[in-house]
Scaffold this motif. Structure first.
Motif, PDB file in Angstrom:
ATOM      1  N   VAL A   1      58.731  51.612  61.296  1.00 22.00           N
ATOM      2  CA  VAL A   1      58.233  50.752  60.226  1.00 22.00           C
ATOM      3  C   VAL A   1      57.467  51.601  59.222  1.00 22.00           C
ATOM      4  CG1 VAL A   1      56.092  50.192  61.467  1.00 22.00           C
ATOM      5  CG2 VAL A   1      56.952  48.638  59.699  1.00 22.00           C
ATOM      6  N   GLN A   2      57.609  51.260  57.960  1.00 24.59           N
ATOM      7  CA  GLN A   2      56.839  51.926  56.909  1.00 24.59           C
ATOM      8  C   GLN A   2      55.797  50.964  56.371  1.00 24.59           C
ATOM      9  OE1 GLN A   2      59.971  53.286  54.218  1.00 24.59           O
ATOM     10  NE2 GLN A   2      59.773  55.342  55.067  1.00 24.59           N
ATOM     11  N   LEU A   3      54.606  51.486  56.128  1.00 19.04           N
ATOM     12  CA  LEU A   3      53.485  50.666  55.701  1.00 19.04           C
ATOM     13  C   LEU A   3      52.995  51.115  54.333  1.00 19.04           C
ATOM     14  CD1 LEU A   3      51.509  50.687  59.074  1.00 19.04           C
ATOM     15  CD2 LEU A   3      53.105  48.942  58.258  1.00 19.04           C
ATOM     16  N   GLN A   4      52.691  50.162  53.484  1.00 19.36           N
ATOM     17  CA  GLN A   4      52.206  50.451  52.132  1.00 19.36           C
ATOM     18  C   GLN A   4      50.953  49.617  51.882  1.00 19.36           C
ATOM     19  OE1 GLN A   4      53.709  52.604  49.806  1.00 19.36           O
ATOM     20  NE2 GLN A   4      51.995  52.255  48.424  1.00 19.36           N
ATOM     21  N   ALA A   5      49.809  50.286  51.820  1.00 16.24           N
ATOM     22  CA  ALA A   5      48.548  49.598  51.567  1.00 16.24           C
ATOM     23  C   ALA A   5      48.261  49.549  50.075  1.00 16.24           C
ATOM     24  CB  ALA A   5      47.414  50.299  52.300  1.00 16.24           C
ATOM     25  N   SER A   6      47.626  48.472  49.646  1.00 14.76           N
ATOM     26  CA  SER A   6      47.246  48.320  48.246  1.00 14.76           C
ATOM     27  C   SER A   6      46.039  47.410  48.140  1.00 14.76           C
ATOM     28  CB  SER A   6      48.423  47.735  47.446  1.00 14.76           C
ATOM     29  OG  SER A   6      48.768  46.448  47.934  1.00 14.76           O
ATOM     30  N   GLY A   7      45.491  47.332  46.934  1.00 16.99           N
ATOM     31  CA  GLY A   7      44.402  46.412  46.692  1.00 16.99           C
ATOM     32  C   GLY A   7      43.031  47.042  46.581  1.00 16.99           C
ATOM     33  N   GLY A   8      42.947  48.334  46.803  1.00 13.17           N
ATOM     34  CA  GLY A   8      41.663  48.997  46.683  1.00 13.17           C
ATOM     35  C   GLY A   8      41.203  49.080  45.238  1.00 13.17           C
ATOM     36  N   GLY A   9      39.971  49.515  45.057  1.00 15.60           N
ATOM     37  CA  GLY A   9      39.440  49.649  43.716  1.00 15.60           C
ATOM     38  C   GLY A   9      37.949  49.863  43.740  1.00 15.60           C
ATOM     39  N   LEU A  10      37.356  49.723  42.562  1.00 14.17           N
ATOM     40  CA  LEU A  10      35.915  49.879  42.380  1.00 14.17           C
ATOM     41  C   LEU A  10      35.292  48.497  42.229  1.00 14.17           C
ATOM     42  CD1 LEU A  10      33.384  51.609  41.788  1.00 14.17           C
ATOM     43  CD2 LEU A  10      34.097  51.606  39.374  1.00 14.17           C
ATOM     44  N   VAL A  11      34.260  48.229  43.003  1.00 20.37           N
ATOM     45  CA  VAL A  11      33.597  46.934  42.956  1.00 20.37           C
ATOM     46  C   VAL A  11      32.105  47.139  43.148  1.00 20.37           C
ATOM     47  CG1 VAL A  11      33.907  46.532  45.433  1.00 20.37           C
ATOM     48  CG2 VAL A  11      33.672  44.576  43.883  1.00 20.37           C
ATOM     49  N   GLN A  12      31.314  46.245  42.573  1.00 18.12           N
ATOM     50  CA  GLN A  12      29.872  46.323  42.752  1.00 18.12           C
ATOM     51  C   GLN A  12      29.469  45.770  44.112  1.00 18.12           C
ATOM     52  OE1 GLN A  12      28.147  44.277  39.363  1.00 18.12           O
ATOM     53  NE2 GLN A  12      27.905  46.219  38.282  1.00 18.12           N
ATOM     54  N   ALA A  13      28.353  46.227  44.591  1.00 25.82           N
ATOM     55  CA  ALA A  13      27.821  45.717  45.848  1.00 25.82           C
ATOM     56  C   ALA A  13      27.689  44.197  45.777  1.00 25.82           C
ATOM     57  CB  ALA A  13      26.469  46.352  46.145  1.00 25.82           C
ATOM     58  N   GLY A  14      28.090  43.553  46.864  1.00 23.93           N
ATOM     59  CA  GLY A  14      28.095  42.100  46.902  1.00 23.93           C
ATOM     60  C   GLY A  14      29.412  41.475  46.491  1.00 23.93           C
ATOM     61  N   GLY A  15      30.283  42.281  45.939  1.00 26.33           N
ATOM     62  CA  GLY A  15      31.577  41.783  45.485  1.00 26.33           C
ATOM     63  C   GLY A  15      32.598  41.699  46.604  1.00 26.33           C
ATOM     64  N   SER A  16      33.827  41.364  46.210  1.00 20.65           N
ATOM     65  CA  SER A  16      34.910  41.166  47.171  1.00 20.65           C
ATOM     66  C   SER A  16      36.167  41.896  46.728  1.00 20.65           C
ATOM     67  CB  SER A  16      35.234  39.674  47.305  1.00 20.65           C
ATOM     68  OG  SER A  16      34.131  38.938  47.783  1.00 20.65           O
ATOM     69  N   LEU A  17      36.953  42.260  47.711  1.00 19.29           N
ATOM     70  CA  LEU A  17      38.285  42.806  47.492  1.00 19.29           C
ATOM     71  C   LEU A  17      39.188  42.294  48.598  1.00 19.29           C
ATOM     72  CD1 LEU A  17      37.746  46.607  46.655  1.00 19.29           C
ATOM     73  CD2 LEU A  17      38.667  44.873  45.103  1.00 19.29           C
ATOM     74  N   ARG A  18      40.467  42.201  48.297  1.00 20.49           N
ATOM     75  CA  ARG A  18      41.446  41.890  49.329  1.00 20.49           C
ATOM     76  C   ARG A  18      42.473  43.003  49.383  1.00 20.49           C
ATOM     77  NH1 ARG A  18      45.707  36.903  50.175  1.00 20.49           N
ATOM     78  NH2 ARG A  18      46.831  38.019  48.531  1.00 20.49           N
TER      79      ARG A  18
END
Length: 126
Positions: A1-18
Protein backbone atom coordinates in the motif's frame (compact mmCIF):
# COMPACT_ATOMS: atom_id res chain seq x y z
CA UNK A 1 0.00 0.00 0.00
CA UNK A 2 1.15 3.54 -0.71
CA UNK A 3 0.30 6.33 1.69
CA UNK A 4 0.04 10.05 0.96
CA UNK A 5 -0.33 12.45 3.89
CA UNK A 6 -1.62 15.98 3.47
CA UNK A 7 -3.20 18.82 5.36
CA UNK A 8 -0.26 20.20 7.27
CA UNK A 9 0.51 23.88 7.52
CA UNK A 10 1.14 26.84 9.77
CA UNK A 11 -1.41 27.61 12.47
CA UNK A 12 -1.50 29.72 15.60
CA UNK A 13 -1.62 28.15 19.02
CA UNK A 14 -5.17 27.18 19.88
CA UNK A 15 -6.06 26.59 16.26
CA UNK A 16 -7.03 23.43 14.41
CA UNK A 17 -5.86 21.38 11.48
CA UNK A 18 -7.09 18.19 9.90
CA UNK A 19 -4.55 15.84 8.41
CA UNK A 20 -5.54 13.29 5.80
CA UNK A 21 -3.80 10.16 4.67
CA UNK A 22 -4.87 8.60 1.39
CA UNK A 23 -4.05 4.95 0.77
CA UNK A 24 -3.78 3.18 -2.53
CA UNK A 25 -5.13 -0.27 -3.20
CA UNK A 26 -8.32 -2.19 -2.54
CA UNK A 27 -7.48 -3.65 0.84
CA UNK A 28 -7.38 -0.53 2.99
CA UNK A 29 -9.71 -2.11 5.54
CA UNK A 30 -7.05 -4.79 6.16
CA UNK A 31 -4.71 -2.27 7.76
CA UNK A 32 -4.43 -0.88 11.21
CA UNK A 33 -3.51 2.78 10.81
CA UNK A 34 -1.40 5.10 12.88
CA UNK A 35 -0.14 8.65 13.04
CA UNK A 36 3.32 9.45 14.30
CA UNK A 37 5.29 12.67 14.48
CA UNK A 38 8.88 13.73 14.57
CA UNK A 39 10.02 17.10 15.79
CA UNK A 40 13.37 18.52 14.76
CA UNK A 41 16.16 16.84 16.68
CA UNK A 42 13.84 14.34 18.34
CA UNK A 43 12.86 10.75 17.79
CA UNK A 44 9.67 9.77 16.04
CA UNK A 45 6.82 9.38 18.51
CA UNK A 46 3.41 7.80 18.50
CA UNK A 47 0.39 10.07 18.22
CA UNK A 48 -2.72 7.98 17.52
CA UNK A 49 -3.90 4.69 16.07
CA UNK A 50 -7.20 3.29 14.83
CA UNK A 51 -8.22 -0.29 14.29
CA UNK A 52 -9.26 -1.81 10.98
CA UNK A 53 -12.92 -1.43 11.78
CA UNK A 54 -12.55 2.07 13.19
CA UNK A 55 -14.18 0.96 16.42
CA UNK A 56 -11.03 1.21 18.51
CA UNK A 57 -8.55 4.04 18.83
CA UNK A 58 -5.75 4.97 21.16
CA UNK A 59 -3.86 8.20 21.76
CA UNK A 60 -0.64 9.41 23.23
CA UNK A 61 -1.22 11.15 26.54
CA UNK A 62 0.14 14.39 25.07
CA UNK A 63 -2.70 14.62 22.53
CA UNK A 64 -5.55 12.88 24.33
CA UNK A 65 -8.66 15.04 24.37
CA UNK A 66 -7.33 17.33 21.63
CA UNK A 67 -6.75 15.00 18.66
CA UNK A 68 -9.17 12.57 17.05
CA UNK A 69 -8.25 9.81 14.62
CA UNK A 70 -10.86 8.40 12.26
CA UNK A 71 -11.02 6.44 9.05
CA UNK A 72 -13.24 6.05 6.03
CA UNK A 73 -12.73 2.56 4.63
CA UNK A 74 -14.93 3.27 1.62
CA UNK A 75 -12.69 6.17 0.59
CA UNK A 76 -9.35 4.69 1.73
CA UNK A 77 -8.73 7.64 4.03
CA UNK A 78 -7.58 8.13 7.59
CA UNK A 79 -7.83 11.49 9.32
CA UNK A 80 -6.26 13.20 12.27
CA UNK A 81 -8.33 16.10 13.56
CA UNK A 82 -6.09 18.29 15.69
CA UNK A 83 -7.68 20.90 17.95
CA UNK A 84 -6.27 23.23 20.58
CA UNK A 85 -2.88 23.00 18.95
CA UNK A 86 0.20 23.90 20.96
CA UNK A 87 3.68 24.94 19.83
CA UNK A 88 4.96 21.60 21.09
CA UNK A 89 2.79 19.88 18.48
CA UNK A 90 5.11 21.25 15.80
CA UNK A 91 6.55 18.31 13.88
CA UNK A 92 6.45 16.35 10.68
CA UNK A 93 3.45 14.04 10.89
CA UNK A 94 3.52 10.61 9.29
CA UNK A 95 0.77 8.13 8.65
CA UNK A 96 1.54 4.45 8.79
CA UNK A 97 -0.20 1.18 7.96
CA UNK A 98 0.22 -2.45 8.87
CA UNK A 99 -1.73 -5.48 7.72
CA UNK A 100 -3.26 -7.31 10.66
CA UNK A 101 -5.85 -10.02 11.13
CA UNK A 102 -7.71 -8.47 14.03
CA UNK A 103 -10.51 -6.03 13.31
CA UNK A 104 -10.10 -4.36 16.69
CA UNK A 105 -6.36 -4.30 17.36
CA UNK A 106 -4.43 -1.04 17.56
CA UNK A 107 -0.68 -0.55 17.35
CA UNK A 108 1.37 2.12 19.08
CA UNK A 109 4.92 1.04 18.22
CA UNK A 110 6.49 2.50 15.10
CA UNK A 111 8.62 -0.51 14.25
CA UNK A 112 5.50 -2.69 13.95
CA UNK A 113 4.25 -0.68 10.97
CA UNK A 114 5.33 -1.84 7.53
CA UNK A 115 4.15 1.05 5.38
CA UNK A 116 4.80 4.77 5.82
CA UNK A 117 3.74 7.94 4.08
CA UNK A 118 6.07 10.80 3.26
CA UNK A 119 5.07 13.14 6.08
CA UNK A 120 3.41 16.52 6.28
CA UNK A 121 4.75 19.49 8.25
CA UNK A 122 2.69 20.99 11.02
CA UNK A 123 3.94 24.23 12.55
CA UNK A 124 2.19 25.84 15.49
CA UNK A 125 3.21 29.39 16.32
CA UNK A 126 2.90 30.86 19.79
Amino acid sequence: VQLQASGGGLVQAGGSLRLSCAASGRTFSSYVMGWFRQAAGKEREFVATVSRSGANSYYADSVKGRFTISRDNAENLVYLQMNSLKPEDTAVYYCAADSVASMVAVQTVARTYKYWGQGTQVTVSS
